[in-house]
Write a protein that holds these residues in place. Structure first.
Motif, mmCIF file in Angstrom:
data_model
loop_
_atom_site.group_PDB
_atom_site.id
_atom_site.type_symbol
_atom_site.label_atom_id
_atom_site.label_comp_id
_atom_site.label_asym_id
_atom_site.label_seq_id
_atom_site.Cartn_x
_atom_site.Cartn_y
_atom_site.Cartn_z
ATOM 1 N N VAL A 26 4.980 2.225 -1.161
ATOM 2 C CA VAL A 26 3.570 2.621 -1.196
ATOM 3 C C VAL A 26 3.448 4.135 -1.319
ATOM 4 C CG1 VAL A 26 1.445 2.691 0.179
ATOM 5 C CG2 VAL A 26 2.792 0.593 0.058
ATOM 6 N N CYS A 27 2.573 4.559 -2.225
ATOM 7 C CA CYS A 27 2.263 5.986 -2.445
ATOM 8 C C CYS A 27 0.818 6.243 -2.022
ATOM 9 C CB CYS A 27 2.347 6.330 -3.932
ATOM 10 S SG CYS A 27 3.851 5.866 -4.760
ATOM 11 N N ASN A 28 0.492 7.517 -1.854
ATOM 12 C CA ASN A 28 -0.897 7.875 -1.553
ATOM 13 C C ASN A 28 -1.652 8.167 -2.845
ATOM 14 O OD1 ASN A 28 -0.846 10.802 -2.223
ATOM 15 N ND2 ASN A 28 0.659 10.871 -0.576
ATOM 16 N N MET A 83 3.434 1.929 -5.882
ATOM 17 C CA MET A 83 2.176 1.207 -5.618
ATOM 18 C C MET A 83 1.231 2.128 -4.841
ATOM 19 S SD MET A 83 3.551 -2.596 -4.550
ATOM 20 C CE MET A 83 4.025 -2.084 -2.906
ATOM 21 N N VAL A 84 0.042 2.383 -5.381
ATOM 22 C CA VAL A 84 -0.907 3.260 -4.700
ATOM 23 C C VAL A 84 -1.686 2.419 -3.687
ATOM 24 C CG1 VAL A 84 -2.765 4.945 -4.955
ATOM 25 C CG2 VAL A 84 -1.072 4.687 -6.783
ATOM 26 N N GLY A 85 -1.337 2.608 -2.406
ATOM 27 C CA GLY A 85 -1.947 1.791 -1.359
ATOM 28 C C GLY A 85 -2.318 2.577 -0.127
ATOM 29 N N GLN A 86 -2.408 3.879 -0.281
ATOM 30 C CA GLN A 86 -2.704 4.736 0.854
ATOM 31 C C GLN A 86 -3.751 5.746 0.411
ATOM 32 O OE1 GLN A 86 0.934 6.389 2.502
ATOM 33 N NE2 GLN A 86 -0.168 8.193 3.164
ATOM 34 N N HIS A 87 -4.851 5.818 1.155
ATOM 35 C CA HIS A 87 -5.916 6.765 0.832
ATOM 36 C C HIS A 87 -5.703 8.028 1.644
ATOM 37 C CE1 HIS A 87 -9.671 8.445 -0.355
ATOM 38 N NE2 HIS A 87 -10.128 8.457 0.871
ATOM 39 N N GLY A 88 -5.308 9.098 0.947
ATOM 40 C CA GLY A 88 -5.068 10.357 1.647
ATOM 41 C C GLY A 88 -3.788 10.298 2.455
ATOM 42 N N ILE A 89 -3.686 11.227 3.384
ATOM 43 C CA ILE A 89 -2.518 11.285 4.260
ATOM 44 C C ILE A 89 -2.999 11.480 5.685
ATOM 45 C CG2 ILE A 89 -0.871 12.145 2.531
ATOM 46 C CD1 ILE A 89 -1.408 14.967 3.574
ATOM 47 N N ARG A 90 -2.141 11.158 6.629
ATOM 48 C CA ARG A 90 -2.514 11.311 8.028
ATOM 49 C C ARG A 90 -2.504 12.783 8.377
ATOM 50 N NH1 ARG A 90 -0.034 7.699 12.815
ATOM 51 N NH2 ARG A 90 -0.965 6.125 11.510
ATOM 52 N N GLY A 96 -8.634 7.946 11.217
ATOM 53 C CA GLY A 96 -8.055 6.624 11.029
ATOM 54 C C GLY A 96 -6.793 6.700 10.190
ATOM 55 N N VAL A 97 -6.186 5.540 9.967
ATOM 56 C CA VAL A 97 -4.925 5.514 9.243
ATOM 57 C C VAL A 97 -5.167 5.466 7.739
ATOM 58 C CG1 VAL A 97 -3.668 4.454 11.158
ATOM 59 C CG2 VAL A 97 -4.757 2.996 9.451
ATOM 60 N N PRO A 98 -4.237 6.028 6.950
ATOM 61 C CA PRO A 98 -4.422 6.072 5.497
ATOM 62 C C PRO A 98 -4.184 4.747 4.772
ATOM 63 C CG PRO A 98 -2.877 7.773 6.258
ATOM 64 C CD PRO A 98 -3.135 6.862 7.393
ATOM 65 N N VAL A 99 -3.482 3.794 5.413
ATOM 66 C CA VAL A 99 -3.157 2.543 4.717
ATOM 67 C C VAL A 99 -4.431 1.821 4.268
ATOM 68 C CG1 VAL A 99 -3.090 1.043 6.775
ATOM 69 C CG2 VAL A 99 -1.694 0.490 4.801
ATOM 70 N N ARG A 100 -4.376 1.198 3.085
ATOM 71 C CA ARG A 100 -5.490 0.390 2.576
ATOM 72 C C ARG A 100 -4.922 -0.970 2.197
ATOM 73 N NH1 ARG A 100 -7.512 3.744 4.859
ATOM 74 N NH2 ARG A 100 -9.188 5.172 4.292
ATOM 75 N N MET A 124 12.220 -3.802 -0.431
ATOM 76 C CA MET A 124 11.289 -2.805 0.116
ATOM 77 C C MET A 124 11.607 -2.474 1.561
ATOM 78 S SD MET A 124 7.905 -5.212 0.762
ATOM 79 C CE MET A 124 7.804 -5.819 -0.897
ATOM 80 N N PRO A 125 11.196 -1.267 1.979
ATOM 81 C CA PRO A 125 11.149 -1.011 3.417
ATOM 82 C C PRO A 125 9.906 -1.742 3.947
ATOM 83 C CG PRO A 125 10.230 0.851 2.229
ATOM 84 C CD PRO A 125 10.700 -0.141 1.184
ATOM 85 N N ARG A 126 9.565 -1.553 5.201
ATOM 86 C CA ARG A 126 8.328 -2.158 5.735
ATOM 87 C C ARG A 126 7.153 -1.350 5.195
ATOM 88 N NH1 ARG A 126 8.987 -5.878 10.672
ATOM 89 N NH2 ARG A 126 11.236 -6.162 10.698
ATOM 90 N N ILE A 127 6.752 -1.682 3.966
ATOM 91 C CA ILE A 127 5.748 -0.890 3.246
ATOM 92 C C ILE A 127 4.455 -0.729 4.039
ATOM 93 C CG2 ILE A 127 6.628 -1.349 0.928
ATOM 94 C CD1 ILE A 127 4.366 -3.501 0.701
ATOM 95 N N GLY A 128 3.901 0.472 3.931
ATOM 96 C CA GLY A 128 2.611 0.751 4.559
ATOM 97 C C GLY A 128 2.653 0.937 6.056
ATOM 98 N N CYS A 129 3.853 0.830 6.658
ATOM 99 C CA CYS A 129 3.930 0.861 8.125
ATOM 100 C C CYS A 129 4.552 2.140 8.683
ATOM 101 C CB CYS A 129 4.717 -0.347 8.622
ATOM 102 S SG CYS A 129 3.891 -1.900 8.235
ATOM 103 N N GLY A 130 4.916 3.073 7.816
ATOM 104 C CA GLY A 130 5.447 4.343 8.291
ATOM 105 C C GLY A 130 4.319 5.348 8.377
ATOM 106 N N LEU A 131 4.359 6.335 7.496
ATOM 107 C CA LEU A 131 3.339 7.392 7.502
ATOM 108 C C LEU A 131 1.942 6.863 7.203
ATOM 109 C CD1 LEU A 131 5.399 10.066 5.556
ATOM 110 C CD2 LEU A 131 4.875 10.066 7.989
#
Length: 160
Positions: A26-28, A83-90, A96-100, A124-131
Motif C-alpha cells: 500500500v502507498c499513500n 496500490m494507493v490505499g492510504q490518504h496522506g501520512i500519519r 485519525g489513521v491514513p488507511v482507507r 504481501m506484508p500485513r498491508i495497511g497495518c504499519g504506518l
C-alpha cells in the motif's frame, strides 16, 4: 473455490514459490515514498519507486488516486503492485489513521484481475497495518473476498 491465506515468517521482498508472483503493498496518495515496507522494496529494485513517483507527478493525466493500482515488473516472473490505499501520512495530530479500507478493497479487486491474467500468486506484508494504521482484522476479510475466494494464492509475510 477459494484458497486460504498462508502466513509465513520471512521477507515479502523475497516471495516464496515458483511461477509468476506479485508483491502487493500500500502507498499513500501524496507521492511520498520513504518509510515502512517501501524502503525494503527500494533496496531490492529501483523501478517500483521510480514508477510510483512518475505516476504521481503525472496524476492530472492518469488514474493516480485512492484505489488505483500500478503493476511494475521487476524481474521476469515478478511484479510489484503499487496500490494507493492510504490518504496522506500519519503526522502525530489527531486526524485519525491514513488507511482507507474502501480504497484498498478497490485496489485488491484490480490486483485480483491482474493476478488472474498473469496466473500469479500474491505476496504481501500485513498491508495497511504499519504506518497506515489499519487493523488486520479489517484487512484480512478484504483479501479473502477479493483474492483467495477467487482462487488466487496469497502469502502474508511476518518479519522475524
Amino acid at each position: 473455490m477459494g484458497t486460504d491465506i498462508a502466513y509465513v515468517r520471512g521477507d515479502a521482498t523475497t516471495p516464496q514459490g515458483k511461477g509468476p508472483r506479485v508483491i502487493a503493498h500500500v502507498c499513500n496518495d501524496l507521492g511520498g515514498w520513504g518509510k515502512g515496507f517501501v524502503v525494503a522494496l527500494s533496496r531490492r529494485w529501483p523501478e517500483p519507486e521510480r514508477e510510483y513517483r512518475r505516476w504521481h507527478r503525472a496524476r492530472a493525466e492518469n488514474d493516480f488516486g485512492l484505489g488505483a493500482v500500478r503493476m511494475v515488473r521487476v524481474e521476469r516472473w515478478l511484479w510489484v503492485a503499487n496500490m494507493v490505499g492510504q490518504h496522506g501520512i500519519r503526522t502525530g495530530g489527531s486526524g485519525g489513521v491514513p488507511v482507507r479500507y474502501e480504497a484498498i478493497d478497490a485496489a485488491l479487486a484490480k490486483l485480483a484481475d491482474e493476478a488472474a491474467r498473469l496466473g500469479a500468486s500474491v505476496h504481501m506484508p500485513r498491508i495497511g497495518c504499519g504506518l497506515a494504521g489499519g487493523r488486520w482484522e479489517r484487512m484480512e476479510p478484504l483479501i479473502r473476498a477479493r483474492l483467495t475466494d477467487r482462487g488466487i494464492s496469497v502469502t502474508v509475510y511476518d518479519h522475524g
